[in-house]
Scaffold this motif. Structure first.
Motif, mmCIF file in Angstrom:
data_model
loop_
_atom_site.group_PDB
_atom_site.id
_atom_site.type_symbol
_atom_site.label_atom_id
_atom_site.label_comp_id
_atom_site.label_asym_id
_atom_site.label_seq_id
_atom_site.Cartn_x
_atom_site.Cartn_y
_atom_site.Cartn_z
ATOM 1 N N UNK A 96 39.058 38.125 75.745
ATOM 2 C CA UNK A 96 39.015 37.090 74.719
ATOM 3 C C UNK A 96 40.449 36.831 74.288
ATOM 4 N N UNK A 97 40.933 35.621 74.521
ATOM 5 C CA UNK A 97 42.317 35.285 74.199
ATOM 6 C C UNK A 97 42.370 34.531 72.881
ATOM 7 N N UNK A 98 43.221 35.002 71.993
ATOM 8 C CA UNK A 98 43.433 34.336 70.714
ATOM 9 C C UNK A 98 44.798 33.671 70.762
ATOM 10 N N UNK A 99 44.868 32.418 70.327
ATOM 11 C CA UNK A 99 46.151 31.729 70.313
ATOM 12 C C UNK A 99 46.306 30.957 69.008
ATOM 13 N N UNK A 100 47.541 30.654 68.671
ATOM 14 C CA UNK A 100 47.849 29.956 67.432
ATOM 15 C C UNK A 100 48.239 30.935 66.346
ATOM 16 N N UNK A 101 47.925 30.570 65.111
ATOM 17 C CA UNK A 101 48.295 31.384 63.952
ATOM 18 C C UNK A 101 47.189 32.367 63.587
ATOM 19 N N UNK A 102 47.577 33.586 63.328
ATOM 20 C CA UNK A 102 46.662 34.615 62.834
ATOM 21 C C UNK A 102 47.234 35.039 61.486
#
Length: 98
Positions: A16-22
């Motif tokens: 599961x790839x998370x991208x952008x702002x966390x």
């Protein structure tokens, strides 16, 4: 209000790839979405290579996802953790949890 955004993708099987702002602005939605996706599809890797900005709320989100997987008897590996998030984990004393 900030225009912060994030996205979740599953381009690689098992990941599961998370991208952008966390960040604080996205943490609650990211946590809810990632939990649901992990439960639904059973990914075993969380790829943070696309995370462009993270803060303490992002770190808390990551720790909550790891705990969520653990409570379900799963191991969730974290890959491509951005240096800024690693540094935040170090100063927070939780680097060993990642």
């Amino acid at each position: 209000m900030s225009s912060s955004s994030f996205s979740l993708t599953t381009t690689v099987p098992g990941s599961l790839a998370l991208s952008g702002d966390l960040t604080f602005a996205t943490a609650a939605q990211a946590l809810e979405s990632a939990r649901a996706e992990l439960d639904r599809s059973g990914q075993t890797t969380l790829d943070l290579g696309g995370v462009t900005h993270a803060d303490s709320a992002g770190l808390a989100t990551l720790l909550a996802l790891l705990a969520h997987a653990r409570t379900r008897g799963k191991t969730l590996a974290v890959t491509h953790t951005p240096e800024g998030l690693q540094a935040l984990a170090r100063v927070s004393g939780v680097e060993n949890l990642l």
